[in-house]
Enzyme design. Sequence first.
Site, PDB file in Angstrom:
ATOM      1  CE  LYS A 180      -5.897  -3.336  -1.030  1.00 13.07           C
ATOM      2  NZ  LYS A 180      -5.097  -2.855  -0.384  1.00 13.07           N
ATOM      3  NE  ARG A 222       5.867  -3.183  -0.325  1.00 12.73           N
ATOM      4  CZ  ARG A 222       6.025  -2.221   1.126  1.00 12.73           C
ATOM      5  NH1 ARG A 222       6.831  -1.705   1.587  1.00 12.73           N
ATOM      6  NH2 ARG A 222       4.503  -1.416   1.000  1.00 12.73           N
TER       7      ARG A 222
END
Length: 463
Positions: free
Chosen positions: A239, A313
């Site tokens: 990020k 996830r």
Amino acid sequence: MTLPGLARSVRDGDVPAVIHVVTTEAYAGWLAAQPEALGQWLSASDFKPAHRAFSLLPDVDGGLSVVVTLDDPEDHWALGDLPYRLPARDYRLEGFEGTALARLATGWGLGAYRFQRYKASKRAPARLLIESDTVFDEAVRTISACSLVRDLVNTPAEDMGPAQLAAAACALAHEFDATCEVIVGDALLSQGYPAIHAVGRASVHPPRLIDLRWGEMHNPEVVLVGKGVCFDTGGLDLKNASGMRHMKKDMGGAAHVLGLARLIMSEHLPIRLRVLVPAVENAISGDAFRPGDVLKTRKGLTVEIDNTDAEGRLVLCDALAEASDGAPSLIIDFATLTGAARVALGTELPAFFTHNHAVANALVEAGTWAQDPLWRLPLVEEYRGQLDSGIADLLNCSTSPFGGAITAALFLDAFVPKTLDWVHIDLMAWNLRARPGRPRGGEAMGLRAVFAYLKTRYGGDRD
């Protein structure tokens, strides 16, 4: 239990100031019934009746009362900004009882919240006197649950890594005579949680799976699964600085299931509760999982990694496979999963997904009743092909820039049997702006709605 902002009784020698709640429509009639001097005071102080406006009122003996004007006195947050706007003393409400009083008291108490682990608040909040034990206890239970979520999310990763998150879960279990088991590090591999291990193995803080259980065996089982990514660098798909700034909140799903568990256990809801939290740090090292890797999962499906920043996830899929194993009555997962859900609905409205229309309608209704809204998004079967991989059963994320919240939910859906009731909640867990009762920072979103739904489904009436 006591919390800042609420009190069962006044301090010795104090007389609580009365808060007169008047709707804006009824204000003129209320004013006409007051002593002339009071009307002159309000006129001289240029008081204008508006939603959440208030004025301090003197009496002839030098005492104090308050008038508050509201558009909607049933607004959960109607008094949420008063604890730090009113002088720090005790107050009581006239004309409210039962559910209406509990709502106002809860909004007040949540407005009194401040995160003070590292910096003390500049002043104490005003306290609302609640003489009804039933109302007081109800409000405190809800405030305690939401405050736990806020505290966990607000705590930086230095002090809220996987080990500390596990310690918080075990402390909660101890408080309510529940059990809490934690699988740590390489034991995740030997016990069949390879995806959780893969995401967390690069960190110096070993990954773990937290497993809290409570309740009688004869009751229906409800499993709560919470994403516990205690800090998310994005992994090798790093990020940028702004994207990483608030990633201490990426364990917001875990915070929500622990807060909801607190509320369930404190209310003695007649269910058999299980809470599963995969707790990891998505870090970077020579052992980090890579784009292009193929990971095994607990269910046996293989997953090709397209992007290491779609890690939530991956830890959830192992936990959901475990949650499904005992065929529970209901599985609900909470996760700060996608920016796409925020693009669709903004930061203040959680998205949820489920195949069960009756469950969806009941959740929406519960959110409306609790003034804690949730919004259903669809599990679009036609999008499932966006998760196809040429070398594995699934990609961990779609390569399309569109519908990211839906494809993330479809990925999780692959790990839960269609025969089970399952709800996936994708939420922000963070207030970007301050509103009455809701300061900036970590926030419980959808928790009160889900509890209202569970209480109706398993415990009878919500009131």
